[in-house]
Design a protein around this motif. Structure first.
Motif, PDB file in Angstrom:
ATOM      1  N   ASP A  99       1.343 -14.442 -14.323  1.00  0.00           N
ATOM      2  CA  ASP A  99       0.106 -13.704 -14.578  1.00  0.00           C
ATOM      3  C   ASP A  99       0.219 -12.216 -14.242  1.00  0.00           C
ATOM      4  O   ASP A  99      -0.782 -11.501 -14.213  1.00  0.00           O
ATOM      5  N   ALA A 100       1.435 -11.754 -14.000  1.00  0.00           N
ATOM      6  CA  ALA A 100       1.609 -10.342 -13.651  1.00  0.00           C
ATOM      7  C   ALA A 100       1.464  -9.452 -14.875  1.00  0.00           C
ATOM      8  O   ALA A 100       1.980  -9.751 -15.958  1.00  0.00           O
ATOM      9  N   GLY A 101       0.776  -8.345 -14.689  1.00  0.00           N
ATOM     10  CA  GLY A 101       0.784  -7.295 -15.696  1.00  0.00           C
ATOM     11  C   GLY A 101       1.888  -6.307 -15.368  1.00  0.00           C
ATOM     12  O   GLY A 101       2.216  -6.101 -14.198  1.00  0.00           O
ATOM     13  N   TRP A 102       2.457  -5.711 -16.385  1.00  0.00           N
ATOM     14  CA  TRP A 102       3.552  -4.782 -16.129  1.00  0.00           C
ATOM     15  C   TRP A 102       3.507  -3.617 -17.105  1.00  0.00           C
ATOM     16  O   TRP A 102       3.003  -3.727 -18.225  1.00  0.00           O
ATOM     17  N   GLY A 103       4.049  -2.497 -16.656  1.00  0.00           N
ATOM     18  CA  GLY A 103       4.175  -1.323 -17.501  1.00  0.00           C
ATOM     19  C   GLY A 103       5.473  -0.608 -17.217  1.00  0.00           C
ATOM     20  O   GLY A 103       5.852  -0.460 -16.047  1.00  0.00           O
ATOM     21  N   PHE A 104       6.154  -0.194 -18.261  1.00  0.00           N
ATOM     22  CA  PHE A 104       7.426   0.517 -18.129  1.00  0.00           C
ATOM     23  C   PHE A 104       7.403   1.685 -19.096  1.00  0.00           C
ATOM     24  O   PHE A 104       7.307   1.493 -20.312  1.00  0.00           O
ATOM     25  N   GLU A 105       7.445   2.888 -18.573  1.00  0.00           N
ATOM     26  CA  GLU A 105       7.421   4.089 -19.399  1.00  0.00           C
ATOM     27  C   GLU A 105       8.567   5.005 -19.005  1.00  0.00           C
ATOM     28  O   GLU A 105       8.669   5.440 -17.857  1.00  0.00           O
ATOM     29  N   GLU A 106       9.444   5.267 -19.955  1.00  0.00           N
ATOM     30  CA  GLU A 106      10.601   6.122 -19.723  1.00  0.00           C
ATOM     31  C   GLU A 106      10.624   7.225 -20.772  1.00  0.00           C
ATOM     32  O   GLU A 106      10.281   6.991 -21.936  1.00  0.00           O
ATOM     33  N   PHE A 114      20.087   9.662 -20.561  1.00  0.00           N
ATOM     34  CA  PHE A 114      19.576   9.426 -19.223  1.00  0.00           C
ATOM     35  C   PHE A 114      18.112   9.849 -19.144  1.00  0.00           C
ATOM     36  O   PHE A 114      17.685  10.818 -19.780  1.00  0.00           O
ATOM     37  N   ALA A 115      17.354   9.112 -18.340  1.00  0.00           N
ATOM     38  CA  ALA A 115      15.918   9.376 -18.237  1.00  0.00           C
ATOM     39  C   ALA A 115      15.655  10.684 -17.492  1.00  0.00           C
ATOM     40  O   ALA A 115      16.252  10.950 -16.442  1.00  0.00           O
ATOM     41  N   LEU A 116      14.739  11.478 -18.035  1.00  0.00           N
ATOM     42  CA  LEU A 116      14.227  12.629 -17.282  1.00  0.00           C
ATOM     43  C   LEU A 116      13.241  12.152 -16.221  1.00  0.00           C
ATOM     44  O   LEU A 116      13.115  12.767 -15.161  1.00  0.00           O
ATOM     45  N   ALA A 117      12.546  11.076 -16.524  1.00  0.00           N
ATOM     46  CA  ALA A 117      11.655  10.426 -15.562  1.00  0.00           C
ATOM     47  C   ALA A 117      11.301   9.055 -16.112  1.00  0.00           C
ATOM     48  O   ALA A 117      11.318   8.831 -17.323  1.00  0.00           O
ATOM     49  N   CYS A 118      10.987   8.144 -15.209  1.00  0.00           N
ATOM     50  CA  CYS A 118      10.586   6.795 -15.609  1.00  0.00           C
ATOM     51  C   CYS A 118       9.673   6.228 -14.528  1.00  0.00           C
ATOM     52  O   CYS A 118       9.926   6.412 -13.326  1.00  0.00           O
ATOM     53  N   GLU A 161     -10.304   6.864 -15.127  1.00  0.00           N
ATOM     54  CA  GLU A 161      -9.590   8.139 -15.168  1.00  0.00           C
ATOM     55  C   GLU A 161      -9.455   8.782 -13.795  1.00  0.00           C
ATOM     56  O   GLU A 161      -8.382   9.316 -13.467  1.00  0.00           O
ATOM     57  N   PRO A 162     -10.508   8.760 -12.943  1.00  0.00           N
ATOM     58  CA  PRO A 162     -10.307   9.321 -11.591  1.00  0.00           C
ATOM     59  C   PRO A 162      -9.194   8.618 -10.807  1.00  0.00           C
ATOM     60  O   PRO A 162      -8.421   9.274 -10.096  1.00  0.00           O
ATOM     61  N   ALA A 163      -9.106   7.286 -10.950  1.00  0.00           N
ATOM     62  CA  ALA A 163      -8.055   6.545 -10.246  1.00  0.00           C
ATOM     63  C   ALA A 163      -6.683   6.922 -10.784  1.00  0.00           C
ATOM     64  O   ALA A 163      -5.717   7.073 -10.021  1.00  0.00           O
ATOM     65  N   LEU A 164      -6.573   7.074 -12.101  1.00  0.00           N
ATOM     66  CA  LEU A 164      -5.306   7.481 -12.701  1.00  0.00           C
ATOM     67  C   LEU A 164      -4.915   8.884 -12.266  1.00  0.00           C
ATOM     68  O   LEU A 164      -3.750   9.158 -11.964  1.00  0.00           O
ATOM     69  N   ASP A 165      -5.893   9.784 -12.221  1.00  0.00           N
ATOM     70  CA  ASP A 165      -5.624  11.166 -11.824  1.00  0.00           C
ATOM     71  C   ASP A 165      -5.175  11.246 -10.369  1.00  0.00           C
ATOM     72  O   ASP A 165      -4.314  12.073 -10.025  1.00  0.00           O
ATOM     73  N   THR A 166      -5.739  10.400  -9.517  1.00  0.00           N
ATOM     74  CA  THR A 166      -5.362  10.403  -8.101  1.00  0.00           C
ATOM     75  C   THR A 166      -3.882  10.108  -7.934  1.00  0.00           C
ATOM     76  O   THR A 166      -3.170  10.765  -7.158  1.00  0.00           O
ATOM     77  N   VAL A 167      -3.392   9.119  -8.673  1.00  0.00           N
ATOM     78  CA  VAL A 167      -1.972   8.767  -8.591  1.00  0.00           C
ATOM     79  C   VAL A 167      -1.108   9.906  -9.124  1.00  0.00           C
ATOM     80  O   VAL A 167      -0.089  10.266  -8.517  1.00  0.00           O
ATOM     81  N   ALA A 168      -1.478  10.470 -10.267  1.00  0.00           N
ATOM     82  CA  ALA A 168      -0.694  11.562 -10.850  1.00  0.00           C
ATOM     83  C   ALA A 168      -0.627  12.750  -9.892  1.00  0.00           C
ATOM     84  O   ALA A 168       0.442  13.362  -9.708  1.00  0.00           O
ATOM     85  N   GLY A 193       3.582  12.095 -13.790  1.00  0.00           N
ATOM     86  CA  GLY A 193       2.161  11.769 -13.793  1.00  0.00           C
ATOM     87  C   GLY A 193       1.703  11.204 -15.120  1.00  0.00           C
ATOM     88  O   GLY A 193       0.905  10.253 -15.166  1.00  0.00           O
ATOM     89  N   VAL A 194       2.203  11.761 -16.206  1.00  0.00           N
ATOM     90  CA  VAL A 194       1.841  11.270 -17.544  1.00  0.00           C
ATOM     91  C   VAL A 194       2.346   9.833 -17.729  1.00  0.00           C
ATOM     92  O   VAL A 194       1.618   8.957 -18.205  1.00  0.00           O
ATOM     93  N   LEU A 195       3.601   9.589 -17.353  1.00  0.00           N
ATOM     94  CA  LEU A 195       4.175   8.254 -17.505  1.00  0.00           C
ATOM     95  C   LEU A 195       3.477   7.239 -16.606  1.00  0.00           C
ATOM     96  O   LEU A 195       3.300   6.079 -16.985  1.00  0.00           O
TER      97      LEU A 195
END
Length: 215
Positions: A99-106, A114-118, A161-168, A193-195
């Motif tokens: 039941d895990a949700g996952w996200g992978f952004e590279e 090679f990744a600039l960020a991931c 969006e506020p929660a997302l911005d806090t992490v970024a 932050g975008v990823l």
């Protein structure tokens, strides 16, 4: 092959996704998961997945076998904690809950580079809030990263969006990436932050889908 193995796809879908970003088919067919982990490149997927998923590296020598937690295995860029007479024979990873949700952004300049960020994350949705959060990154430090501070910030939140911005914003404050010919440190921090936002949205969507499917 890790990128096409149905068992990997079923039990570790985030690894399955990550493997499709690993260089090109010809190179993947000549390399191994354990070899990449031993190489300890901080901008490649296999070391990151090993650190992110609480992996254990099994090393062998004439003296016997040794189990090395991923947190202790990666010492620096292209530097691991193997002794001169040891080599990697196996890498063990924590399986993901169904039941895990996952996200992978590279992001790389070209597919296979090679990744600039991931940014990678797994989480569960409990009463509309994130639970059991994991966060990993690569390409923004001297080793693959498991970011427990960011995990703590996400735990118990939603994907507003506020929660997302806090992490970024927090990522920009704690990451210390290098500046090189491929990208500046400031660019890597912004990209992270975008990823992170994209990966969190994807993980949240998958977690809610799995929760509804289980009803």
């Amino acid at each position: 092959m890790t990128a096409t193995d149905p068992i990997i796809r079923q039990h570790l879908p985030i690894v399955h996704e990550a493997m499709h970003h690993v260089t090109h088919m010809t190179v993947r067919n000549r390399g191994t998961f354990g070899g990449s982990v031993a190489h300890a490149d901080p901008a490649t997927e296999m070391p990151m997945m090993t650190r992110f998923l609480g992996g254990t590296v099994i090393a062998s020598s004439q003296r016997g076998r040794r189990e090395i937690p991923a947190a202790d295995f990666f010492v620096g860029s292209l530097v691991n904690s193997l002794e001169p007479d040891e080599f990697v024979i196996r890498v063990e990873l924590d399986a993901m809950r169904p039941d895990a949700g996952w996200g992978f952004e590279e992001f790389a300049k070209r597919h296979g580079d090679f990744a600039l960020a991931c940014f990678a994350t797994t989480l569960h949705c409990v009463d509309g809030r994130a639970s059991d959060v994991r966060v990993g990154m690569m390409g923004v430090g001297e080793t693959p990263l498991r970011l427990e501070e960011i995990e703590g910030i996400i735990e118990g939140t939603d994907v507003s969006e506020p929660a997302l911005d806090t992490v970024a914003d927090r990522l920009a404050g704690i990451l210390t990436p290098n500046t090189d010919i491929h990208a500046s440190a400031d660019y890597r921090r912004h990209l992270s932050g975008v990823l992170a936002k994209r990966a969190r949205r994807a993980a949240w969507s998958r977690a809610n889908h799995e929760r509804l499917q289980a009803r």
